[in-house]
Design an enzyme around this catalytic site. Structure first.
Site, PDB file in Angstrom:
ATOM      1  N   ASP A  28      -0.500   1.607  -2.853  1.00  0.00           N
ATOM      2  CA  ASP A  28      -0.895   1.542  -4.269  1.00  0.00           C
ATOM      3  C   ASP A  28      -0.066   2.496  -5.120  1.00  0.00           C
ATOM      4  O   ASP A  28       0.260   2.208  -6.258  1.00  0.00           O
ATOM      5  CB  ASP A  28      -2.388   1.874  -4.415  1.00  0.00           C
ATOM      6  CG  ASP A  28      -3.248   0.731  -3.881  1.00  0.00           C
ATOM      7  OD1 ASP A  28      -2.684  -0.388  -3.719  1.00  0.00           O
ATOM      8  OD2 ASP A  28      -4.431   0.957  -3.605  1.00  0.00           O
ATOM      9  N   CYS A  29       0.267   3.649  -4.543  1.00  0.00           N
ATOM     10  CA  CYS A  29       1.027   4.619  -5.329  1.00  0.00           C
ATOM     11  C   CYS A  29       2.533   4.403  -5.233  1.00  0.00           C
ATOM     12  O   CYS A  29       3.292   4.883  -6.058  1.00  0.00           O
ATOM     13  CB  CYS A  29       0.650   6.044  -4.946  1.00  0.00           C
ATOM     14  SG  CYS A  29       0.523   6.311  -3.176  1.00  0.00           S
TER      15      CYS A  29
END
Lengths: 128, 498
Positions: free
Chosen positions: B125-126
């Site tokens: 996600d990051c």
């Protein structure tokens, strides 16, 4: 002076070197020879005063002759003067002058041992 | 020490190289040398495989968490955070093999050339990005920090080769039958021999590293000062370095390596240091070892000092053998003098060590816990041998009735003297010339010993293009036979069991 003899198919089985010696009476030293079933590559050393005569005699027998005036080139930008080429050369082409490696190209018989031994890949054969 | 740094700042410092020191001490004595000399500079320039580079590429948009990366097709380790990479000097490239490797990438970066970065990422996600390709120069990296786990060996064993075959090693090309000796190290100019008790050298010592300033960050891996094989772990900023003192190299049929220029300045603080920095080439002794024995413990041919190695010729068993170096004395001298120049210009200050280097280290063999096969584990012990008196028909009958195509020929006291193969017999029958074993057998037989690692015996079969090795004990009696059949069967069994 060193001569590179390119012996073509068809004549490689003939005693070419012997017949040239008999004809010219030159002292010919075979420094390196690589002969297979169809052709050959021979490096010989001859006295300077007999050089022209010997070259002509070989050429008359169908051998392609190249004078090895500058058989090997050392790239001085790449060379770090380690000396790895010195001990593996069969003819003593390389030596230290002070701490720098110098080449006496006239001794080279183009055996190519030094090409792969040089860690910096600073040596190159001049192939003709 | 602060006095010496004061003199460096005001330009009155007196610097000599480690090669000049012995004569100075001879002339002035150690007391005089302490008075007259502030700093002795050392230097070495040679292949130091255990070298590498931490690179921080900076974050891309969208960001990527790099898991695998290549610089000019040389893989760099990507398992350090998101965009930190570690490039090892000896990593070969995937497209040009040994001719180009991590060390060459480092030289290209230092020379200001473009380098192609290719990276694969793990999508999170990051870090949503999965791939990155870009062209970078040294300036483009946030950091390019050289960290070398093992540099500047105190001395190094020289190499020779007793076998019949040319060997290509990390010690260079070794000609057969002790045809040459190859050595490494800068002798009396080397850093550690000038301070072997680490009176000055320690963690935090500022050094010359490939043209820039770096630090010793600890003892190197395999640091073994108690045996005279101390090493240094060093760090420096690649952005300060120069290709004059950093070169990618290739050792034929071994792989890439990095030539590192490293110099340590040693302040002449007392007479002990003055005496130690007066070390000469002939006082630094190492061994010539036989690389023809492919085991960890290679036998020593003889002891030798660096003065003998530098002379170009050493004596081995009464024969004159040419020596040559892999490290460069020429560039080592340049390192020592460049370091001296930067001290004289006031640009290089000496630093107090945070702690001395350890006087005891460790370099043990690896503990091998997994199956490690020896020739004795695999060979057939039921081997039929023959005497050279038997005739060709008997030999043929034994091969037909036995399990091997090979018959070891032994003497009256059971010692191996030759080998006859089914091929030898066929040849003899076809030519109708020979009828006795002694005339057709091969007398120069390659052999194996039962405690030899199987892998080495397999290499022997491969190199000499043969299919069987008689296994002999230390009295040269045949106790078994190892054939290429054994090896292929073994491989088949392993594959099945996986």
């Amino acid at each position: 002076m060193k001569l590179m003899l390119h012996v073509a198919p068809g004549i490689v089985r003939k005693p070419i070197v012997s017949s040239v010696i008999l004809e010219t009476k030159a002292l010919i030293n075979i420094e390196r020879a690589k002969v297979d079933a169809v052709s050959g590559e021979i490096v010989v050393d001859v006295d300077l005063d007999k050089c022209v005569e010997v070259k002509r005699a070989f050429e008359e027998r169908g051998v392609r002759v190249v004078l090895l005036e500058n058989p090997i080139i050392k790239d001085d930008d790449e060379c770090v003067h380690c000396g790895a080429c010195i001990s593996i050369c069969p003819t003593g082409t390389f030596r230290f002058e002070g701490s720098e490696v110098v080449a006496d190209a006239g001794r080279c018989v183009q055996c190519a041992s030094c090409i792969t031994a040089c860690p910096q890949r600073a040596l190159r054969l001049v192939l003709k | 020490m602060s006095e010496i740094n004061e003199r460096i700042r005001d330009g009155s410092v007196r610097v000599v190289t480690a090669e000049e020191m012995p004569e100075l001490v001879d002339e002035l004595g150690t007391q005089g040398a302490v008075r007259e000399v502030d700093v002795v500079t050392t230097g070495t320039f040679g292949a130091m495989c255990s070298s590498g580079l931490f690179l921080n590429t900076g974050h891309s948009d969208p960001p990527i968490k790099i898991s695998k990366a290549w610089l000019n097709n040389v893989e760099a380790y990507g398992g350090v955070a998101a965009v930190d990479l570690f490039l090892g000097a000896t990593q070969p490239s995937e497209d040009r093999g040994d001719e180009y490797g991590g060390a060459h990438v480092m030289e290209d970066l230092v020379s200001g050339r473009d380098v192609e970065l290719r990276a694969q990422g793990v999508v999170t996600d990051c870090y949503p990005r999965s791939e990155l390709e870009t062209t970078l120069r040294l300036d483009d990296f946030n950091q390019a920090i050289m960290v070398n786990p093992r540099n500047a060996y105190q001395r190094y064993a020289a190499a020779a080769n007793s076998t019949e075959r040319t060997l290509h090693t990390y010690m260079g090309t070794l000609l057969p039958r002790y045809g040459n000796v190859s050595y490494s190290g800068a002798g009396a100019l080397s850093p550690i021999p000038n301070d072997p008790d680490f009176e000055y050298i320690g963690v935090g010592t500022r050094i010359f590293l490939c043209g820039g300033q770096g630090q010793i960050i600890g003892p190197g891996t395999q640091h073994l000062p108690q045996n005279g094989f101390a090493t240094l772990m060093v760090k420096g900023d690649l952005k300060e370095m120069s290709s004059e003192f950093l070169r990618g190299a290739t050792f034929q049929d071994y792989g890439p390596s990095l030539y590192v220029g490293l110099g340590v300045p040693i302040p002449v603080l007392n007479e002990r240091i003055a005496e130690k920095t007066a070390v000469r080439d002939r006082e630094i002794v190492t061994e010539i070892v036989d690389y023809g024995v492919p085991r960890r413990a290679r036998p020593t041919v003889r002891r030798v000092n660096y003065e003998e190695l530098y002379s170009g010729v050493v004596d081995i068993d009464g024969a004159e053998v040419k020596t040559s170096a892999l490290s460069s004395r020429h560039v080592a001298r340049k390192v020592a003098s460049a370091l001296g120049d930067s001290i004289r210009r006031g640009e290089f200050l000496l630093s107090e060590a945070v702690e001395p280097l350890s006087g005891v280290g460790r370099n043990n063999p690896v503990r091998q816990t997994k199956e490690f096969l020896l020739v004795g584990d695999v060979m057939s012990s039921e081997v039929v041998t023959v005497r050279e008196e038997i005739n060709i028909k008997e030999a043929a009958r034994m091969i037909v009735g036995g399990t091997f195509d090979h018959l070891p020929v032994v003497s009256a006291d059971e010692k191996l003297i030759g080998m006859v193969t089914a091929w030898d017999i066929s040849k003899a029958v076809a030519s109708d010339k020979t009828s006795h074993i002694s005339e057709m057998m091969t007398r120069k037989v390659f052999i194996a010993s039962p405690d030899e690692p199987l892998e080495l015996a397999a290499r022997k079969l491969h190199h000499h293009k043969i299919s069987a090795l008689p296994v002999v004990d230390k009295d040269h009696r045949v106790i078994g036979m190892l054939t290429s059949d054994h090896l292929s069967r073994l491989y088949g069994r392993r594959r099945r069991s996986k």
